[in-house]
Design a protein around this motif. Structure first.
Motif, mmCIF file in Angstrom:
data_model
loop_
_atom_site.group_PDB
_atom_site.id
_atom_site.type_symbol
_atom_site.label_atom_id
_atom_site.label_comp_id
_atom_site.label_asym_id
_atom_site.label_seq_id
_atom_site.Cartn_x
_atom_site.Cartn_y
_atom_site.Cartn_z
ATOM 1 N N UNK A 14 12.295 -9.114 -18.083
ATOM 2 C CA UNK A 14 12.865 -9.808 -16.932
ATOM 3 C C UNK A 14 12.091 -11.042 -16.505
ATOM 4 N N UNK A 15 11.215 -11.517 -17.355
ATOM 5 C CA UNK A 15 10.462 -12.731 -17.062
ATOM 6 C C UNK A 15 11.286 -13.935 -17.494
ATOM 7 N N UNK A 108 -1.110 -14.423 -21.837
ATOM 8 C CA UNK A 108 -0.139 -14.151 -20.774
ATOM 9 C C UNK A 108 -0.484 -12.865 -20.034
ATOM 10 N N UNK A 109 -0.913 -11.853 -20.764
ATOM 11 C CA UNK A 109 -1.325 -10.603 -20.107
ATOM 12 C C UNK A 109 -2.553 -10.841 -19.234
ATOM 13 N N UNK A 110 -3.483 -11.651 -19.718
ATOM 14 C CA UNK A 110 -4.676 -11.981 -18.936
ATOM 15 C C UNK A 110 -4.289 -12.659 -17.620
ATOM 16 N N UNK A 111 -3.188 -13.408 -17.652
ATOM 17 C CA UNK A 111 -2.691 -14.069 -16.454
ATOM 18 C C UNK A 111 -1.899 -13.147 -15.534
ATOM 19 N N UNK A 112 -1.697 -11.895 -15.979
ATOM 20 C CA UNK A 112 -1.040 -10.905 -15.137
ATOM 21 C C UNK A 112 0.417 -10.632 -15.464
ATOM 22 N N UNK A 113 0.945 -11.217 -16.515
ATOM 23 C CA UNK A 113 2.326 -10.912 -16.895
ATOM 24 C C UNK A 113 2.382 -9.585 -17.633
ATOM 25 N N UNK A 114 3.338 -8.778 -17.293
ATOM 26 C CA UNK A 114 3.539 -7.484 -17.954
ATOM 27 C C UNK A 114 4.834 -7.549 -18.744
ATOM 28 N N UNK A 115 4.752 -7.175 -20.013
ATOM 29 C CA UNK A 115 5.941 -7.161 -20.863
ATOM 30 C C UNK A 115 5.726 -6.225 -22.023
#
Length: 115
Positions: A14-15, A108-115
């Motif tokens: 949903x990003x 992206x995960x380090x930036x806080x995005x979860x996928x």
């Protein structure tokens, strides 16, 4: 292929994802047919349609205005240091992708995005 899979994973989570490209009209029209993943972006700004190319700040601002985005909350990924510098100057978080040595998913995960 790795980045196409990453795009699909972000979309499944949903990003919203967007494209800013310096493609010509003809090349963009050809590529969206040849490469179906290009149709999975929530939106795209194509330089030939706008009359402005990266790294001109107006192309990034066009993205923000058209899709009601806060550039300070956007992550911009590009292979050009000039494009990265322009995005940085507008307050975007950036990932300078120069090839396989950069793990974009991990960044992206380090930036806080979860996928």
């Amino acid at each position: 292929e790795v980045n196409v899979d990453l795009l699909a994973a972000l979309n499944r989570a949903g990003t919203p994802t967007y494209a800013i490209t310096n493609f010509s009209r003809e090349k963009w029209a050809e590529c969206v047919v040849r490469f179906p993943f290009l149709n999975s972006f929530a939106g795209a700004v194509v330089s030939a349609h706008e009359g402005v190319i990266k790294p001109d700040p107006r192309i990034y601002e066009c993205l923000a205005e058209r899709y009601d985005l806060d550039l300070g909350r956007c992550v911009f990924i590009d292979d050009s240091s000039r494009n990265i510098a322009a995005a940085d100057a507008l307050g975007m978080t950036t990932i300078h992708y120069t090839g396989v040595e950069i793990d974009v998913a991990a960044e992206l995960r380090r930036l806080g995005l979860a996928f």
